[in-house]
Scaffold this motif. Sequence first.
Motif, PDB file in Angstrom:
ATOM      1  N   ILE A  59       2.061   1.993  -3.534  1.00 25.94           N
ATOM      2  CA  ILE A  59       0.992   2.591  -4.353  1.00 25.94           C
ATOM      3  C   ILE A  59       0.814   4.049  -3.964  1.00 25.94           C
ATOM      4  N   GLU A  60       0.851   4.336  -2.660  1.00 24.96           N
ATOM      5  CA  GLU A  60       0.716   5.714  -2.208  1.00 24.96           C
ATOM      6  C   GLU A  60       1.883   6.559  -2.689  1.00 24.96           C
ATOM      7  N   ALA A  61       3.072   5.990  -2.683  1.00 29.24           N
ATOM      8  CA  ALA A  61       4.257   6.717  -3.150  1.00 29.24           C
ATOM      9  C   ALA A  61       4.138   7.021  -4.647  1.00 29.24           C
ATOM     10  N   GLN A  84       1.309   7.269  -6.326  1.00 25.09           N
ATOM     11  CA  GLN A  84       0.253   8.275  -6.463  1.00 25.09           C
ATOM     12  C   GLN A  84       0.792   9.670  -6.152  1.00 25.09           C
ATOM     13  N   LYS A  85       1.601   9.762  -5.101  1.00 24.61           N
ATOM     14  CA  LYS A  85       2.173  11.045  -4.714  1.00 24.61           C
ATOM     15  C   LYS A  85       3.087  11.579  -5.815  1.00 24.61           C
ATOM     16  N   GLN A 114       0.947  12.791  -8.676  1.00 29.61           N
ATOM     17  CA  GLN A 114       0.288  14.052  -8.336  1.00 29.61           C
ATOM     18  C   GLN A 114       1.265  15.218  -8.376  1.00 29.61           C
ATOM     19  N   ALA A 129       0.827  -1.198   0.000  1.00 27.31           N
ATOM     20  CA  ALA A 129       0.000   0.000   0.000  1.00 27.31           C
ATOM     21  C   ALA A 129       0.862   1.248   0.000  1.00 27.31           C
ATOM     22  N   SER A 130       1.982   1.194   0.708  1.00 29.00           N
ATOM     23  CA  SER A 130       2.853   2.368   0.761  1.00 29.00           C
ATOM     24  C   SER A 130       3.496   2.620  -0.611  1.00 29.00           C
TER      25      SER A 130
END
Length: 75
Positions: free
Chosen positions: A5-7, A9-10, A13, A2-3
């Motif tokens: 995927i979040e990285a 996404q960040k 963005q 999950a981290s």
Amino acid sequence: MASSIEAIQKILQETIAPSVSRIEIELAGVKADIKSLQSEIKRLDERIDHLDDKLTTALEIRERLAALEARVAAH
């Protein structure tokens, strides 16, 4: 996982979102320019139509004058 995927996404963005915003701003400017050009084109069309009317009238007058001159010359 999950981290990761979040990285990702960040990163997206931070890199893509500003570019998209700049493109949207530039597109708005292009749209404004197109509207301005369309307005100028409309004015030119109106002027051309007016000149066309004047030219048509001038040609009609010329034809009538030529016909009158021919009648005068015949007498």
